[in-house]
Design an enzyme around this catalytic site. Sequence first.
Site, PDB file in Angstrom:
ATOM      1  N   ASP A  90      73.869  11.150 -43.761  1.00  0.00           N
ATOM      2  CA  ASP A  90      72.967  12.236 -44.117  1.00  0.00           C
ATOM      3  C   ASP A  90      73.452  13.023 -45.330  1.00  0.00           C
ATOM      4  O   ASP A  90      72.990  14.137 -45.574  1.00  0.00           O
ATOM      5  CB  ASP A  90      72.816  13.188 -42.920  1.00  0.00           C
ATOM      6  CG  ASP A  90      72.315  12.466 -41.682  1.00  0.00           C
ATOM      7  OD1 ASP A  90      71.329  11.735 -41.797  1.00  0.00           O
ATOM      8  OD2 ASP A  90      72.920  12.637 -40.612  1.00  0.00           O
ATOM      9  N   ASP A  92      69.369  15.825 -37.529  1.00  0.00           N
ATOM     10  CA  ASP A  92      69.138  14.393 -37.463  1.00  0.00           C
ATOM     11  C   ASP A  92      69.237  13.989 -35.988  1.00  0.00           C
ATOM     12  O   ASP A  92      70.092  14.513 -35.269  1.00  0.00           O
ATOM     13  CB  ASP A  92      70.186  13.658 -38.295  1.00  0.00           C
ATOM     14  CG  ASP A  92      70.037  12.158 -38.187  1.00  0.00           C
ATOM     15  OD1 ASP A  92      68.928  11.655 -38.420  1.00  0.00           O
ATOM     16  OD2 ASP A  92      71.040  11.499 -37.849  1.00  0.00           O
ATOM     17  N   ASP A 134      75.775  13.737 -39.610  1.00  0.00           N
ATOM     18  CA  ASP A 134      77.117  13.222 -39.361  1.00  0.00           C
ATOM     19  C   ASP A 134      78.018  13.280 -40.580  1.00  0.00           C
ATOM     20  O   ASP A 134      79.179  12.911 -40.526  1.00  0.00           O
ATOM     21  CB  ASP A 134      77.056  11.782 -38.835  1.00  0.00           C
ATOM     22  CG  ASP A 134      76.444  10.810 -39.848  1.00  0.00           C
ATOM     23  OD1 ASP A 134      76.260  11.204 -41.021  1.00  0.00           O
ATOM     24  OD2 ASP A 134      76.168   9.668 -39.474  1.00  0.00           O
ATOM     25  N   CYS A 177      94.245  45.061 -60.086  1.00  0.00           N
ATOM     26  CA  CYS A 177      95.277  44.027 -60.239  1.00  0.00           C
ATOM     27  C   CYS A 177      94.649  42.639 -60.174  1.00  0.00           C
ATOM     28  O   CYS A 177      95.022  41.733 -60.921  1.00  0.00           O
ATOM     29  CB  CYS A 177      96.326  44.159 -59.136  1.00  0.00           C
ATOM     30  SG  CYS A 177      97.158  45.753 -59.085  1.00  0.00           S
ATOM     31  N   CYS A 204      95.636  46.751 -55.809  1.00  0.00           N
ATOM     32  CA  CYS A 204      94.230  47.167 -55.807  1.00  0.00           C
ATOM     33  C   CYS A 204      93.380  46.106 -56.498  1.00  0.00           C
ATOM     34  O   CYS A 204      93.885  45.105 -57.006  1.00  0.00           O
ATOM     35  CB  CYS A 204      94.058  48.515 -56.514  1.00  0.00           C
ATOM     36  SG  CYS A 204      94.481  48.470 -58.269  1.00  0.00           S
TER      37      CYS A 204
END
Length: 785
Positions: free
Chosen positions: A657, A452, A653, A32, A29
């Site tokens: 950028d 771009d 890319d 834990c 659960c």
Amino acid sequence: MTTKASVQDSPAAAAAGGALRLDVRGMTCASCVRRVERALTGVPGVTQASVNLATEQATVTLDAAAAPPLEALRAAVDRAGYALELPGAAGEEHPQDRLERERLAEYCALRLRTAVALATGLFLALAMWWQEVPALADIPMHGMHPLFFAIATPVQFWAGARIYAGAARIARHGASDMNTLIAVGTVAAYGYSVGATFWPDLFHSVHGLEMAVYYDTGVLIVAFVLLGRLLEARAKGQTSQAVRALVALRPQLARVLEYGEEFEIPVAAVQPGDTVIVRPSEQLPVDGEVLDGASAVDESMLTGESLPMAKGPGDAVFGATLNTTGLLRVRATAVGADSALARIIRLVEEAQGSKAPIQRLADAIAAVFVPVVLVVALVTFAGWWWLGPEPALTFALLNAVTVLIIACPCALGLATPTAIMVGMGLGARHGVLIRNAEALERARRIDTVVFDKTGTVTEGKPAVVALELVDGAPVTADELVQLVASAERGSEHPLAAAVLHEAEQRALAPDWPERFRAVVGQGIDATVGGRHVLAGNASLLAEAAVSAEALVARGDAAAARGETPLLVAVDGVAAGLIAVADRMRASAPAAIARLHALGVEVVMLTGDQQATAEAVAARAGIARVVAGVQPEGKTAVVRELQAGGRTVAMVGDGINDAPALAAADVGIAIGTGTDVALEAAPVTLMRAELGGVATAIALSRATMRTMRQNLVWAFGYNVLLVPVAAGLGYVLFQQWLDGTTVPALLRPVFGEFGFLNPIVAAAAMAVSSVSVMTNALRLRRARLG
């Protein structure tokens, strides 16, 4: 049950990355999860620990300057009631293969215990009606109880051994979890039944009700809990299909060429620099460079591109791709964890194991959930015993047990991780890699996408498409190309590459310029072979006082067609223009249309001139263009949009950028799955199709919708049903409805008096966690296109 963990990567690799990924099994659960996280973060040198219940993994971030020994991590988790298997203990077996093998063994054992418990519990439930059988009608009510005790005791404690062992282990450390709730509830019902069986005089019978025993209740509760875990384990296996599918792509053997002979060896034994032979219809075993041969390689598993790619000497190839036609000799460059496939698997695993910010609320509640439920159960017991009608003790016990059994912290722990696992896997199948759950959650809010132009909206491979000379030009067409190519020689600008390629096509040999000066935003000023060459835009020629009205007009016409004109003057006289165009990606118009359909505004950035940019944007369907932007200006545009309240995704890319990608709310890199784009942005498109941007946004929205549904269900289930388990049904039927008895149709659920049956509570608890998993699995059928 002993909980195990092992590092997915080698210790050295993990240390280099500053983090370890540990397989943690045995958690039941959300409580834990919190306990393991606290144990790990308490170790000096651990800066952060994140545990995921659905993937059963812990990601531990280490302080590079003071990383703790692995033994310290194991000791800390051991003190919390769990155990870790240190890296390397599993041998050569791949962690995913080992995990699947051990999960299968655990699943089979769980299935056996569930079947035995269900069969025994149903038998006991039916046997409780023995007095309806004429031959047994004369046996006193308590006469069969010792037989029920003998049947139920071994089954309950054998089938539920892991539950009771887990509860005891946690209790030794002063903590509690879901096992605690189930153990306390079932042992209470069992203890009451044992007392009623062997010491009946201690119980005062009222209408014969207090003499009842609940052996069937204890066994069936254990059975339904195990059934829920069985179904949960099966669903977890389905959520990890994406990683299993990637792992299954790994070739096992490689054919290595040594001293002129071929040897077949395991892929793990191949070293960088080895020469590998790949025959037609075979998978490439490693990443490498083609030394000899020519073939077409199917890279669809890596990039999603459907058509095989032609490969020859000097070309890069990647492991697990398929060699279709020719024989290839390949020099290995990356093997094992350094290969492209391994990096992708690692990305998907890390993403699936990450936590979304929306999970914080569930984590905060899970931290106090079990103690609160224990208090509610105690208050329920005391309230019904002191204030309830006779038989008060029976009602108090059954209602307290029902509260303990019906509470489901497991659903809270699984609500978001399961959706993330399925969503990340679905994205990988569609060629979209998302690095973490935080990026997945942010992508849902994207309302502006910035592209771009060069290399993103266009293919990034500009070529000369037209060459025009003015009347009376001082040079021929070849001389014009020769002079400009020589002036541009050594430049890395895309336009320079296009002109140099044109010179190569014309069999011209560019010289090195005697003088070169780049004029920012305008072009170049150079001297080649004693001739003065200007190549750029109209501003460059105007500043040099070159009369070029007719040439500028031709340049404007080229720009209107979406071409980039390079105006050229030689020795102060207008000579001509070279028009360069970068072909737009075929997928761009459809991708932009999909974004518009999602309600997303699209912006295109470019350093190109306005007319050219607008022409390209018009063909792609982009209405807003920002032209003439220098690389450093892209970040400013992104921040300006954010300042206007927009949630911005930047698509580039992944290299040039990078600043804008980092500044955006979500950076999306166009990659091939092999370059640094994988590391440059939180989202990477595996194939160069812009439709992946819309897919990423649609995926985020679908996944977040599923997460919210799961959280609403997990919270709502506990908020609504815990009061019912505490006795709200009795109040409803006996008080609000003026003593109305429970309708016959509802009696299997609420009994005669309106109390929720503990067995039904156990079934509801199992259904709660399984329903969360099932809802997450629905994501696999989501329409992202």
